[in-house]
Design a protein around this motif. Sequence first.
Motif, PDB file in Angstrom:
ATOM      1  N   MET A   1      26.434  35.176  -0.654  1.00  0.00           N
ATOM      2  CA  MET A   1      25.192  35.489   0.055  1.00  0.00           C
ATOM      3  C   MET A   1      25.506  35.988   1.455  1.00  0.00           C
ATOM      4  O   MET A   1      26.287  35.374   2.179  1.00  0.00           O
ATOM      5  N   ALA A   2      24.896  37.098   1.825  1.00  0.00           N
ATOM      6  CA  ALA A   2      25.091  37.667   3.151  1.00  0.00           C
ATOM      7  C   ALA A   2      23.842  37.449   3.996  1.00  0.00           C
ATOM      8  O   ALA A   2      22.745  37.267   3.476  1.00  0.00           O
ATOM      9  N   ALA A  23      15.559  39.545  -3.095  1.00  0.00           N
ATOM     10  CA  ALA A  23      15.582  39.354  -4.550  1.00  0.00           C
ATOM     11  C   ALA A  23      16.993  39.092  -5.058  1.00  0.00           C
ATOM     12  O   ALA A  23      17.175  38.433  -6.094  1.00  0.00           O
ATOM     13  N   ARG A  24      18.003  39.558  -4.335  1.00  0.00           N
ATOM     14  CA  ARG A  24      19.398  39.357  -4.743  1.00  0.00           C
ATOM     15  C   ARG A  24      20.004  38.079  -4.158  1.00  0.00           C
ATOM     16  O   ARG A  24      21.188  37.814  -4.343  1.00  0.00           O
ATOM     17  N   GLY A  25      19.188  37.323  -3.438  1.00  0.00           N
ATOM     18  CA  GLY A  25      19.659  36.038  -2.941  1.00  0.00           C
ATOM     19  C   GLY A  25      20.262  36.042  -1.558  1.00  0.00           C
ATOM     20  O   GLY A  25      20.841  35.035  -1.139  1.00  0.00           O
ATOM     21  N   HIS A  26      20.128  37.144  -0.830  1.00  0.00           N
ATOM     22  CA  HIS A  26      20.660  37.185   0.527  1.00  0.00           C
ATOM     23  C   HIS A  26      19.704  36.502   1.504  1.00  0.00           C
ATOM     24  O   HIS A  26      18.499  36.409   1.264  1.00  0.00           O
ATOM     25  N   ARG A  27      20.252  36.049   2.614  1.00  0.00           N
ATOM     26  CA  ARG A  27      19.428  35.521   3.707  1.00  0.00           C
ATOM     27  C   ARG A  27      18.986  36.722   4.527  1.00  0.00           C
ATOM     28  O   ARG A  27      19.818  37.461   5.046  1.00  0.00           O
ATOM     29  N   PRO A  39       3.969  39.000   3.420  1.00  0.00           N
ATOM     30  CA  PRO A  39       5.287  38.400   3.655  1.00  0.00           C
ATOM     31  C   PRO A  39       6.001  38.040   2.361  1.00  0.00           C
ATOM     32  O   PRO A  39       5.380  37.645   1.370  1.00  0.00           O
ATOM     33  N   VAL A  40       7.305  38.196   2.377  1.00  0.00           N
ATOM     34  CA  VAL A  40       8.143  37.867   1.224  1.00  0.00           C
ATOM     35  C   VAL A  40       8.673  36.452   1.414  1.00  0.00           C
ATOM     36  O   VAL A  40       9.213  36.111   2.474  1.00  0.00           O
ATOM     37  N   ALA A  41       8.502  35.637   0.406  1.00  0.00           N
ATOM     38  CA  ALA A  41       8.944  34.248   0.482  1.00  0.00           C
ATOM     39  C   ALA A  41      10.441  34.184   0.780  1.00  0.00           C
ATOM     40  O   ALA A  41      11.241  34.899   0.173  1.00  0.00           O
ATOM     41  N   GLY A  42      10.810  33.330   1.729  1.00  0.00           N
ATOM     42  CA  GLY A  42      12.210  33.126   2.058  1.00  0.00           C
ATOM     43  C   GLY A  42      12.723  33.982   3.191  1.00  0.00           C
ATOM     44  O   GLY A  42      13.823  33.744   3.701  1.00  0.00           O
ATOM     45  N   VAL A  43      11.947  34.987   3.600  1.00  0.00           N
ATOM     46  CA  VAL A  43      12.374  35.874   4.682  1.00  0.00           C
ATOM     47  C   VAL A  43      11.998  35.259   6.033  1.00  0.00           C
ATOM     48  O   VAL A  43      10.898  34.724   6.200  1.00  0.00           O
ATOM     49  N   LEU A  44      12.906  35.342   6.989  1.00  0.00           N
ATOM     50  CA  LEU A  44      12.613  34.907   8.353  1.00  0.00           C
ATOM     51  C   LEU A  44      12.077  36.119   9.110  1.00  0.00           C
ATOM     52  O   LEU A  44      12.785  37.102   9.304  1.00  0.00           O
ATOM     53  N   TYR A  45      10.813  36.052   9.507  1.00  0.00           N
ATOM     54  CA  TYR A  45      10.186  37.164  10.216  1.00  0.00           C
ATOM     55  C   TYR A  45      10.213  36.896  11.714  1.00  0.00           C
ATOM     56  O   TYR A  45       9.681  35.896  12.187  1.00  0.00           O
ATOM     57  N   GLU A  46      10.857  37.806  12.447  1.00  0.00           N
ATOM     58  CA  GLU A  46      10.917  37.741  13.899  1.00  0.00           C
ATOM     59  C   GLU A  46      10.045  38.862  14.447  1.00  0.00           C
ATOM     60  O   GLU A  46      10.250  40.037  14.128  1.00  0.00           O
ATOM     61  N   THR A  47       9.071  38.503  15.275  1.00  0.00           N
ATOM     62  CA  THR A  47       8.137  39.488  15.802  1.00  0.00           C
ATOM     63  C   THR A  47       8.376  39.714  17.289  1.00  0.00           C
ATOM     64  O   THR A  47       8.481  38.762  18.058  1.00  0.00           O
ATOM     65  N   GLY A  48       8.499  40.978  17.667  1.00  0.00           N
ATOM     66  CA  GLY A  48       8.726  41.329  19.062  1.00  0.00           C
ATOM     67  C   GLY A  48       9.420  42.662  19.144  1.00  0.00           C
ATOM     68  O   GLY A  48       9.683  43.309  18.124  1.00  0.00           O
ATOM     69  N   THR A  49       9.732  43.090  20.352  1.00  0.00           N
ATOM     70  CA  THR A  49      10.454  44.341  20.514  1.00  0.00           C
ATOM     71  C   THR A  49      11.926  44.132  20.164  1.00  0.00           C
ATOM     72  O   THR A  49      12.423  42.999  20.137  1.00  0.00           O
TER      73      THR A  49
END
Length: 212
Positions: A1-2, A23-27, A39-49
């Motif tokens: 996992m990358a 979907a391939r199991g990456h972080r 939003p996609v489950a498991g994704v870390l969303y960072e909001t900002g510039t």
Amino acid sequence: MATVVVFGGTGYTGGNVVREATARGHRVVSVSRSEPQDPVAGVLYETGTVEQVAGRVIPGADAVVAALSPRGDMAGRLVDTYRDLARQSAAAGARYLQVGGYSSLRPAPGAPRFVEGDIPEQFRDEALEGEATRVLLAEEGPEALDWVFVSPAAAYGAWAAGERTGRYRVGEDVALVDEEGGSTISGGDFAAAIVDEIENPTRHRAHMSVAY
């Protein structure tokens, strides 16, 4: 996992890369100025510039995907923004995949790039800025940076989304065309090509084209 950081992760290209890599199991870390609509489950969303977020998400990344558009308040700022992302990716030891445009490709080996020819006025500024980001990597890319500049086919974008087929071709800086002279790629297959290149690197400090 990358660990894959996607700048422009809620846009068309970036969003497809986020979904494919997840979907391939990456972080996956998505960076954007706005919250995702779906939003996609498991994704870390960072909001900002980019300037606000890059310094805290690139360290520790295995791959950085730059999929910003030179539109809106990013117009005229993409080269400087990508210069900083390239520098930070090199410092972190992350592979750096920068998405460009079709206009940066050539019609034949050694021929002038499309952007050097007659580009319709409504697309010209964006094409020139996209090409400038390619030149940035080719001429100024940090020596330690493992970069790939990725160009899609001519018919690519939300207006020609298509479906993911699991097949595509890759080339260098010459446009790929089918038997009828067409140049197309779906959003899903373009994202698959990018994630495949992250998982199994085939190009280093090089231009890569993707089409059917």
